[in-house]
Scaffold this active site. Structure first.
Site, PDB file in Angstrom:
ATOM      1  CE  LYS A  77     -39.837  17.590   0.010  1.00  0.00           C
ATOM      2  NZ  LYS A  77     -40.486  16.478   1.116  1.00  0.00           N
TER       3      LYS A  77
ATOM      4  CE  LYS B 128     -46.318  22.026   2.351  1.00  0.00           C
ATOM      5  NZ  LYS B 128     -46.023  20.437   0.909  1.00  0.00           N
TER       6      LYS B 128
ATOM      7  CE  LYS C 225     -41.240  18.869   9.200  1.00  0.00           C
ATOM      8  NZ  LYS C 225     -41.341  17.325   9.213  1.00  0.00           N
TER       9      LYS C 225
END
Ligand code: TYM
Length: 351
Positions: free
Chosen positions: A111, A213, A216
């Protein structure tokens, strides 16, 4: 007594990975166990700085929890920021955890990207707040998907260091409990929480790329099935899902090196509460076109009642807010009991 804690971030829509890796399993646990399920809005603040979106998302995710079958009479359902003790315990844990531990977290590395100096301090400290969520309720088990494994290991490291650093104080206050750590029995205040990560759906992959994966944040909406998708969209996404040219194997070994096939079979197994071997017994030798039609039918049958109920609930924000308020009050009682002890342990004057 066994206590379950888990949560999801209110950052946009939940998808099939969240449902199969978490929500569906949470619902199954609430009849047998003492369960606490949280909408972790403080965690979302690390990546969602828009206040209107955060408010909206918090209600939407709560609607998804309830629509999927979480029953606020059986489980405690609340949003994190309401119970101030999460922030308070996280601070204590910030003083226990080491910067090196946080720097090693793969989620932080992903991130934060290349410009780590510019990442927020909150993003770095994220796992410390997560440990506080769990340990504030002295949860014994945490059902999550595979991507949270490292955070749960860190939670145990924090619990262990706290128990160890304050062992004399915990003993003199007489509030330790005996617990097994490996072969040893030790006395501590926080339990060694067990992750619950098993079954065919612990890591649902993107429908477009079986090595990534389902998430979102994937720019392609075709990569995931959102809980809010209508029947047509779900069917289309499954039809377009990437596969290889071979037929479906008859045994689990035949899925090796075929990540897309493995993923779709895993999804089918999770939706029907079986395992991959059972799915392959039914579909081995068949073509993907036929399998996908069955999978789409199954996914629609299972998800569309949830979607409909979600749509109904988001139109009743007063009800949702009431559930969270009530859940928050119940959570606070447990949280304050733990925090009161923690303040005594670390030496905060409070009487
Ligand atoms: P979050 O919001 O990213 O995801 C919520 C849950 O969904 C699971 N999940 C998946 N499972 C299978 N396949 C996937 N593709 C997939 N994507 C997501 C996640 O593993 C998770 O169980 N840090 C947590 C939230 C959190 C938390 C906690 C969880 C904060 N405090 C305390 C447990 C206990 C997170 O970001 O989950």
């Amino acid at each position: 007594k066994e206590r379950i804690f888990s949560g999801a971030q209110p950052t946009g829509n939940l998808h099939l990975g969240n449902y199969l890796g978490a929500l569906k399993r949470w619902v199954a646990l609430q009849d047998e166990k003492d369960c606490i399920y949280c909408v972790v809005d403080m965690h979302a603040l690390t990546i969602l700085p828009d206040p209107a979106e955060l408010l909206n998302s918090t209600r939407e995710i709560t609607a998804a929890y309830l629509a999927a079958g979480l029953d606020p009479k059986k489980s405690i359902v609340f949003n994190q920021s309401r119970v101030r003790q999460h922030a308070e315990l996280a601070w204590v844990f910030n003083c226990i955890a080491r910067i090196g531990w946080m720097n090693r977290m793969t989620q932080f590395k992903d991130k934060a990207g290349k410009d780590r100096e510019n990442a927020s301090l909150g993003l770095l400290a994220y796992p410390s707040l997560m440990a506080a969520d769990i340990l504030l309720y002295r949860a014994t088990h945490v059902p999550v998907g595979d991507d949270q494994k490292q955070h749960l290991e860190l939670t145990r490291d924090i619990a262990q260091k706290f128990n160890n650093d304050y062992s004399d104080r915990i003993a003199s206050l007489g509030i330790g409990v005996e617990m097994a750590v490996g072969d040893e029995t030790v006395s501590g205040f926080f339990p060694m929480t067990e992750p619950m990560i098993s079954g065919p759906a612990m890591r649902i992959m993107s429908l477009r790329d079986g090595t990534k994966k389902m998430s979102k944040s994937d720019p392609s909406d075709l990569s995931r099935i959102n809980l809010i998708d209508d029947e047509e969209t779900i069917t289309k996404k499954i039809r377009k899902a990437k596969t290889d040219a071979d037929a479906i194997p008859s045994e689990v070994e035949g899925l090796e090196g075929r990540p897309e096939a493995d993923n779709l079979i895993g999804i089918f197994a999770a939706l029907t509460n079986t395992d991959k071997a059972a799915v392959l017994r039914d579909f081995g030798g068949k073509q993907f076109s036929e399998f996908k039609a069955s999978l789409a039918e199954l996914a629609v049958a299972q998800l569309s009642p949830i979607t409909q109920e979600m749509r109904r609930l988001v139109n009743d924000p007063a009800y949702i807010d009431g559930v969270l308020r009530d859940g928050g009050e119940r959570a606070s009682v447990i949280a304050e009991e733990t925090m009161h002890n923690v303040r005594d342990i670390v030496g905060f004057l409070q009487n």
